[in-house]
Design an enzyme around this catalytic site. Sequence first.
Site, PDB file in Angstrom:
ATOM      1  N   ALA A   1     -56.723  -1.793 -21.784  1.00  0.00           N
ATOM      2  CA  ALA A   1     -55.379  -2.134 -21.849  1.00  0.00           C
ATOM      3  C   ALA A   1     -54.674  -2.504 -20.680  1.00  0.00           C
ATOM      4  CB  ALA A   1     -54.668  -0.893 -22.277  1.00  0.00           C
ATOM      5  N   PHE A   2     -53.719  -2.981 -20.255  1.00  0.00           N
ATOM      6  CA  PHE A   2     -52.908  -3.335 -18.903  1.00  0.00           C
ATOM      7  C   PHE A   2     -52.688  -2.243 -18.007  1.00  0.00           C
ATOM      8  CE2 PHE A   2     -49.381  -2.657 -20.960  1.00  0.00           C
ATOM      9  CZ  PHE A   2     -48.451  -2.153 -20.009  1.00  0.00           C
ATOM     10  N   LYS A   3     -52.589  -1.182 -18.723  1.00  0.00           N
ATOM     11  CA  LYS A   3     -52.196  -0.069 -18.099  1.00  0.00           C
ATOM     12  C   LYS A   3     -53.266   0.403 -17.037  1.00  0.00           C
ATOM     13  CE  LYS A   3     -48.694   1.855 -20.931  1.00  0.00           C
ATOM     14  NZ  LYS A   3     -48.508   1.226 -22.120  1.00  0.00           N
ATOM     15  N   ASP A   4     -54.343   0.286 -17.027  1.00  0.00           N
ATOM     16  CA  ASP A   4     -55.596   0.477 -16.300  1.00  0.00           C
ATOM     17  C   ASP A   4     -55.390   0.023 -14.712  1.00  0.00           C
ATOM     18  OD1 ASP A   4     -57.521   1.613 -18.021  1.00  0.00           O
ATOM     19  OD2 ASP A   4     -58.168  -0.184 -18.596  1.00  0.00           O
TER      20      ASP A   4
ATOM     21  N   GLY B   1     -52.573   2.593 -13.470  1.00  0.00           N
ATOM     22  CA  GLY B   1     -53.296   3.854 -13.355  1.00  0.00           C
ATOM     23  C   GLY B   1     -54.227   3.879 -12.274  1.00  0.00           C
TER      24      GLY B   1
END
Length: 433
Positions: free
Chosen positions: A105-108, A111
Amino acid sequence: MKYYSTNRKASDVTLEEAVVKGLAADRGLYMPHNIRILPASFYEQIDQLSFQEIASQVADAFFGEDVPAETLKQIVYDTLSFDVPVVRVKENIYSLELFHGPTLAFKDVGGRFMARLLGYFIRKEGKRQVNVLVATSGDTGSAVANGFLGVEGIHVYVLYPKGKVSEIQEKQFTTLGRNITAVEVDGTFDDCQALVKSAFMDQELNERMQLTSANSINVARFLPQAFYYFYAYAQMKKLGREKELVVCVPSGNFGNITAGLFAKRMGLPVKRFIAANNQNDIFYQYLKTGQYAPKPSVQTIANAMDVGDPSNFARILDLYEGSHDAIASEISGETYTDDQIRETVQLTYDETGYLLDPHGACGYRALSENLQPGEVGVFLETAHPAKFLHTVEDIIGTDINIPEKLKAFMNGTKQSVPMSQNFMTFKEWLLKQ
Ligand SMILES: *Cc1c(COP(=O)(O)O)cnc(C)c1O
């Protein structure tokens, strides 16, 4: 670079303080004082550069005054060790696939970047341990936990609602061990968020432990999301399709789209943005009426966008100096029901063979309904469809391929700490860690 609070009642801070604190003392969100415009030569040759090279220049504009060049470059290269390709779905519509990282997911991106930047500040200062508290309904917890895994001097507590996240999501943050503790709260996502908020406001807790947040309120998680807007433009330029570019972002807390608005301020030639919402349509209503009226979220099949009071709205307002006209001239909105999302996943799969996830489906549909002649659209495909396995399989009526990375998590053993939704119980437990 100094950072100010959107509420303008707290004093300016350094990047380091903004990252370590997360939220300003007046409960506002931090904003950089300057947004540097990148030189024309950068945009002229951007299609000759790699993702890491592009991101390094963008990172330098944000963080170059505060982090040594070599360190910053290292952080960027470590963060972006996976591809973010643009894929043509149909005619003028392209998907920016942000799901090739560790948790799909893009939050990687945010993060991992935040974990490395915070790790650098802790090493530099020989600081005491920093504790990251994060409440999650699924995706944030996995991206943050995997980003911070093994980073020295940081411990992460992921609070999630018992029985309310999918098995795949749960496995992504309960099987890691080491400096990651999963806290399984007997309550809802709102209860988890309430525990985290109470912890940030509790004086005793803050005196005894250094606490911070890894939600998109944190500048170190939110700003790096600008990187892939530049890379999307570079790829479209390579294809000769970068003129009249419309970028559509499936939005919940509005961190992702706000990073895109920052990119535009830095000179990125995006014609306009579309924010695609599920039934949680607070921003859509704001565009229509000029009134911002938060309300409790409703549950949808695009659950990472189930947000009733998007925190980054404060940053958008600040960026456009509170002008509804200015906001509405650069961003339009759409809102879709679960039935419309299902229909879009199904039709797109049947017509083109491209499998959307429920969030990306909102983005794709908003482009297909809104593109004007001559415009080319890119939507952000924010997660891999296999992360929403049962929802997506039910829609298309067949089994889908599960990427190896996801399967590996499925084989791990779940470890979590059961917790009541009572703050005193949580606080006492936290103090003993
Ligand atoms: C977090 C998330 C979103 C929403 O992003 P915001 O930055 O909160 O607007 C959309 N899709 C997926 C899959 C997400 O995980």
